[in-house]
Design a protein around this motif. Structure first.
Motif, PDB file in Angstrom:
ATOM      1  N   VAL A  39      18.512   7.123 -26.042  1.00 27.80           N
ATOM      2  CA  VAL A  39      19.689   6.722 -25.185  1.00 27.80           C
ATOM      3  C   VAL A  39      19.179   7.335 -23.920  1.00 27.80           C
ATOM      4  CG1 VAL A  39      22.023   7.255 -24.495  1.00 27.80           C
ATOM      5  CG2 VAL A  39      21.331   6.802 -27.133  1.00 27.80           C
ATOM      6  N   GLY A  40      18.603   8.182 -23.534  1.00 26.57           N
ATOM      7  CA  GLY A  40      18.057   8.505 -22.113  1.00 26.57           C
ATOM      8  C   GLY A  40      17.035   7.410 -21.860  1.00 26.57           C
ATOM      9  N   GLY A  41      16.062   7.024 -22.483  1.00 27.53           N
ATOM     10  CA  GLY A  41      15.246   6.296 -22.414  1.00 27.53           C
ATOM     11  C   GLY A  41      15.897   4.609 -21.921  1.00 27.53           C
ATOM     12  N   LEU A  42      16.957   4.320 -22.580  1.00 25.33           N
ATOM     13  CA  LEU A  42      17.383   2.875 -22.435  1.00 25.33           C
ATOM     14  C   LEU A  42      18.169   3.120 -21.157  1.00 25.33           C
ATOM     15  CD1 LEU A  42      19.035   2.388 -25.976  1.00 25.33           C
ATOM     16  CD2 LEU A  42      17.262   0.945 -24.827  1.00 25.33           C
ATOM     17  N   GLY A  43      18.962   4.197 -20.948  1.00 23.50           N
ATOM     18  CA  GLY A  43      19.543   4.757 -19.558  1.00 23.50           C
ATOM     19  C   GLY A  43      18.655   4.356 -18.319  1.00 23.50           C
ATOM     20  N   ARG A  44      17.560   5.080 -18.454  1.00 27.77           N
ATOM     21  CA  ARG A  44      16.361   4.900 -17.585  1.00 27.77           C
ATOM     22  C   ARG A  44      15.884   3.689 -17.340  1.00 27.77           C
ATOM     23  NH1 ARG A  44      14.910   9.700 -19.871  1.00 27.77           N
ATOM     24  NH2 ARG A  44      13.417   8.808 -21.001  1.00 27.77           N
ATOM     25  N   LEU A  45      15.658   2.935 -18.435  1.00 30.46           N
ATOM     26  CA  LEU A  45      15.345   1.401 -18.484  1.00 30.46           C
ATOM     27  C   LEU A  45      16.222   0.478 -17.886  1.00 30.46           C
ATOM     28  CD1 LEU A  45      13.221  -0.657 -19.483  1.00 30.46           C
ATOM     29  CD2 LEU A  45      14.549  -0.974 -21.461  1.00 30.46           C
TER      30      LEU A  45
END
Length: 187
Positions: A39-45
């Motif tokens: 979820v953190g990676g999706l948020g950064r993306l």
């Protein structure tokens, strides 16, 4: 005495159900280890954009069922191999949403940690998409029971009319779920 082999459709649909349960189990249990990173990676993306996370959440929770219905309506154009692969892919896609569900003894804050702020709009969009499907099945089941009681016997004409009504109902709930995912205030 020979055992009859099930038709290919039944075989791959039952395998798809097994794949769905396996993916949901792996994503649900494994989510306690990787949910924060995913979820953190999706948020950064998506640059932590709430609207984009809501859209992605709806695509994760609602779009697999839209794609499945469209494929079902065009099933006569698909080869047996394409139907099987498509069924497995859409089933795994829909079941992977278990990653977003907190565990029984944990909260969303504990499951997503620093990515909690991104998990809220993502989970909200996912729930709006999934709840549209749930509402469709619930109302369709009730409508089918009431329809059966009112008409008495099932005829080809009554099934066609009911099918059209259920299709309109599904479209309305799906659009309502998309609108809710994008515009409704988050709790």
């Amino acid at each position: 005495m020979s055992t009859a082999t099930p038709p290919p459709v039944r075989r791959y649909v039952s395998q798809a159900v097994g794949i769905g349960f396996a993916v949901a189990l792996v994503c649900g249990v494994g989510g306690s280890f990787v949910a924060e990173d995913v979820v953190g990676g999706l948020g950064r993306l998506l640059n932590h954009d709430e609207f984009a996370l809501r859209v992605l959440g709806w695509c994760w929770g609602g779009l697999p069922f839209v794609v499945l219905v469209l494929a079902y309506s065009q099933r006569h154009r698909l080869s047996q191999r394409a139907k099987r692969g498509f069924t497995y892919t859409v089933t795994a896609w829909a079941a992977s949403g278990a990653l977003l569900i907190p565990g029984r003894h944990t909260s969303a804050e504990e499951r997503f940690g620093e990515a909690y702020l991104d998990s809220r709009p993502l989970g909200f969009g996912w729930a709006a998409g999934f709840m549209a499907l749930f509402a469709t099945f619930l109302v369709a089941g009730l409508l089918a029971v009431v329809w059966r009681k009112l008409t008495g016997t099932v005829t080809r004409q009554s099934v066609t009319t009911l099918n059209r009504g259920l299709t309109v109902l599904w479209v309305l709930f799906t659009v309502g779920g998309l609108v809710a995912a994008l515009l409704a205030p988050m709790p």
